[in-house]
Write a protein that holds these residues in place. Structure first.
Motif, PDB file in Angstrom:
ATOM      1  N   SER A  77       0.826  -1.206   0.000  1.00  0.00           N
ATOM      2  CA  SER A  77       0.000   0.000   0.000  1.00  0.00           C
ATOM      3  C   SER A  77       0.862   1.257   0.000  1.00  0.00           C
ATOM      4  CB  SER A  77      -0.915  -0.011   1.220  1.00  0.00           C
ATOM      5  OG  SER A  77      -1.716   1.142   1.261  1.00  0.00           O
ATOM      6  N   HIS A 122      -6.114   4.545   7.958  1.00  0.00           N
ATOM      7  CA  HIS A 122      -6.287   4.329   6.523  1.00  0.00           C
ATOM      8  C   HIS A 122      -6.275   5.585   5.657  1.00  0.00           C
ATOM      9  CE1 HIS A 122      -7.863   0.555   8.279  1.00  0.00           C
ATOM     10  NE2 HIS A 122      -7.463   0.010   7.157  1.00  0.00           N
ATOM     11  N   PHE A 353     -13.551   5.603   7.041  1.00  0.00           N
ATOM     12  CA  PHE A 353     -12.756   4.375   7.002  1.00  0.00           C
ATOM     13  C   PHE A 353     -12.754   3.656   8.355  1.00  0.00           C
ATOM     14  CE2 PHE A 353     -10.969   6.641   3.324  1.00  0.00           C
ATOM     15  CZ  PHE A 353     -11.020   5.631   2.378  1.00  0.00           C
ATOM     16  N   HIS A 357     -13.880  -0.302   8.892  1.00  0.00           N
ATOM     17  CA  HIS A 357     -12.984  -1.335   9.418  1.00  0.00           C
ATOM     18  C   HIS A 357     -13.176  -1.605  10.910  1.00  0.00           C
ATOM     19  CE1 HIS A 357     -10.585  -1.738   5.742  1.00  0.00           C
ATOM     20  NE2 HIS A 357     -10.726  -0.429   5.599  1.00  0.00           N
ATOM     21  N   SER A 392      -6.496   8.074  -0.282  1.00  0.00           N
ATOM     22  CA  SER A 392      -7.007   7.240   0.810  1.00  0.00           C
ATOM     23  C   SER A 392      -7.718   6.004   0.271  1.00  0.00           C
ATOM     24  CB  SER A 392      -7.956   8.055   1.692  1.00  0.00           C
ATOM     25  OG  SER A 392      -7.290   9.148   2.294  1.00  0.00           O
ATOM     26  N   ASP A 396      -6.491   2.238   1.054  1.00  0.00           N
ATOM     27  CA  ASP A 396      -7.370   1.228   1.651  1.00  0.00           C
ATOM     28  C   ASP A 396      -7.491  -0.004   0.755  1.00  0.00           C
ATOM     29  OD1 ASP A 396      -9.389   0.147   3.411  1.00  0.00           O
ATOM     30  OD2 ASP A 396     -10.866   0.773   1.919  1.00  0.00           O
ATOM     31  N   CYS A 400      -3.815  -1.777   3.049  1.00  0.00           N
ATOM     32  CA  CYS A 400      -3.280  -1.055   4.206  1.00  0.00           C
ATOM     33  C   CYS A 400      -3.886  -1.594   5.499  1.00  0.00           C
ATOM     34  CB  CYS A 400      -3.582   0.438   4.065  1.00  0.00           C
ATOM     35  SG  CYS A 400      -3.290   1.395   5.559  1.00  0.00           S
TER      36      CYS A 400
END
Length: 497
Positions: A77, A122, A353, A357, A392, A396, A400
């Protein structure tokens, strides 16, 4: 029949029993103020660890970092995000009216600082089009070309070296003051303020800012030379000037832009269509920058057609310098606007994000992290930063796991600054303009909000339209103040009704 399990037996206390319970110590009462003050200042090793961990979050998660679970995703990433930092850093620096190399600096120092102090895992901090444009409106206003005119053998020209030096000082001072505002607001727990900035206001403001950014790229699209305006009606003046100069369009630069736009749009469409099947999106921006530089050099586009290029990119880092605080009185309002706008964009992406997650971010710590990125970065010739949606999303989608991704991308950018950056001095500015325009696509798609709000909430639609009109007509700083004022007025009216 009511189930008896729903009832809880409680003791009914009269006044006498209340006194007895209090004397037995069954109720917890607040300690005296003196005792609370003493406890606040009492230091212990666990308390010290807890305080340091809350202010420097990396100390909490880095010792528990799992190489087996996270290393590959973060490495991959980081390399992918670095492939975006390079072209976007070079492309967004001109939006701030600064040479391209300062975009590379801004893609290195603030990223490292944010990694240490942030709570989000992230999002990608660095250069961002809207924030860069807001910086550019300040640097151009305080250091316009007219202040650096010199008489030479070829007539009156602009002393670009002196102008760029002055604008860099202004941009660094602006970043420092913005950082100070954000750190102070974070310390006093002011992160809740974003809840009072409505989504229609934020989305309308970023949409209008995208229009401002696009208008600033028109001169590169047609290869014409016009003045850069700031203040109210600057967008209109810019568009009028470009239309007036259309007969002098440089065909070669127009062709370069159109080819670059076609390549970028086509490849990004492929990336979106096959995103579930591709391990990593095609880094078309980096590929385009490399190819454009090579073609320009070997095809002799500079000598034959006078194509405008980035110019000299010095290798290595400059020694840190304390920004000039004498600019603070004249940029205080702009710095506060940037503090709120950059933080709002940052926390919106961070929460998005985090929700995806399954973890939490600290509003106030995020404000402090962005403030430190701006403040410390200003000593190393960096301008204001914020998180980028495009980077971003790539960060992601490429696996990442933690902000070690930021460390990896910073290492790549350090190599670029030390050794590779000077190779891009023959990169056409038109290619950078194409990169900027394509990256504004997601912001332009927010125009559909008007139709959605018309169907759902007409008052919010009015807020959207007023914010957009104020930002377009009054420029970014005054437009934001007017939009916030109107939004508060609408909120007061709603609460009264």
């Amino acid at each position: 029949m009511v189930d008896k399990d729903y009832f809880v037996e409680r003791e009914v206390l009269d006044e006498l029993r209340l006194n007895e319970v209090a004397q037995e110590g069954k109720w917890i009462t607040k300690p005296p103020v003196r005792e609370r003050v003493k406890n606040f200042f009492r230091c212990s090793v666990p308390r010290l660890k807890r305080i340091v961990g809350s202010w420097v979050p990396i100390l909490g998660w880095l010792p528990q970092y799992s190489l087996r679970e996270n290393a590959f995703g973060d490495l991959f990433s980081g390399l992918s995000v670095a492939s975006l930092h390079l072209p976007q850093g070079m492309a967004y620096a001109p939006l701030a009216a600064l040479p391209a190399v300062y975009g590379l600096y801004t893609s290195f120092f603030p990223v490292l600082i944010y990694t240490i102090f942030c709570t989000s895992r992230h999002i990608s901090i660095g250069t961002f089009s809207v924030v860069s444009m807001m910086v550019g409106s300040v640097t151009v206003r305080l250091a316009p070309d007219q202040n650096f005119l010199v008489n030479g053998t070829n007539g009156t020209t602009v002393n670009s070296a002196a102008r760029d030096s002055a604008r860099v000082q202004i941009a660094c001072s602006l970043a420092l003051l913005t950082g100070i505002f954000q750190i102070l607001l974070g310390i006093v727990r002011f992160g809740f303020v974003v809840t009072y900035l409505s989504q229609p206001l934020i989305r309308a403001y970023t949409t209008a800012s995208a229009c401002q950014v696009a208008s600033s790229q028109l001169k590169y699209l047609f290869g014409v030379s016009i003045a850069r305006y700031s203040g109210p009606l600057s967008l209109i003046y810019t568009v009028v000037d470009v239309c007036r100069m259309l007969p002098k369009t440089r065909v070669v630069e127009l062709v370069v832009v159109l080819i670059a736009l076609a390549v970028l749009i086509g490849t990004k469409s492929i990336n979106n269509h096959f995103k579930d099947k591709m391990i990593v999106p095609i880094p078309i921006e980096l590929i385009l920058v490399i190819l454009a530089t090579v073609i320009t050099h070997y095809a002799g586009l500079i000598d034959k057609y006078g194509v405008t290029v980035v110019g000299a990119i010095p290798s290595g880092f400059r020694a840190p310098v304390i920004p000039d605080a004498s600019y603070f009185p004249s940029i205080a309002g702009d710095a506060f606007s940037l503090a709120i706008v950059s933080y709002t964009i940052n926390i919106a992406l961070a929460k998005t994000f985090a929700l995806k997650h399954g973890y939490k971010v600290d509003n106030n710590q995020e404000m402090i992290a962005v403030g430190l990125s701006n403040g410390i970065g200003s000593f190393f010739f960096c301008f204001n930063v914020s998180s980028s949606l495009a980077r971003s999303l790539v960060q992601d989608s490429t696996g990442c796991k933690t902000q070690v991704t930021g460390v990896v991308s910073s290492i790549v950018m350090m190599i670029v600054i030390l050794k590779i950056g000077s190779l891009f001095q023959e990169l056409p500015v038109a290619v950078l303009a194409a990169i900027v325009l394509v990256n504004l696509t997601l912001l332009f798609m927010q125009f559909t909000d008007v139709y959605t709000l018309w169907k759902t909430n007409k008052i919010d639609m009015v807020v959207w339209l007023v914010t957009f009109a104020c930002t377009i007509l009054l420029n970014l700083d005054i437009g934001l103040a007017a939009a916030v004022g109107f939004s508060l007025f609408v909120y007061i009216i709603r609460s009264q009704l």
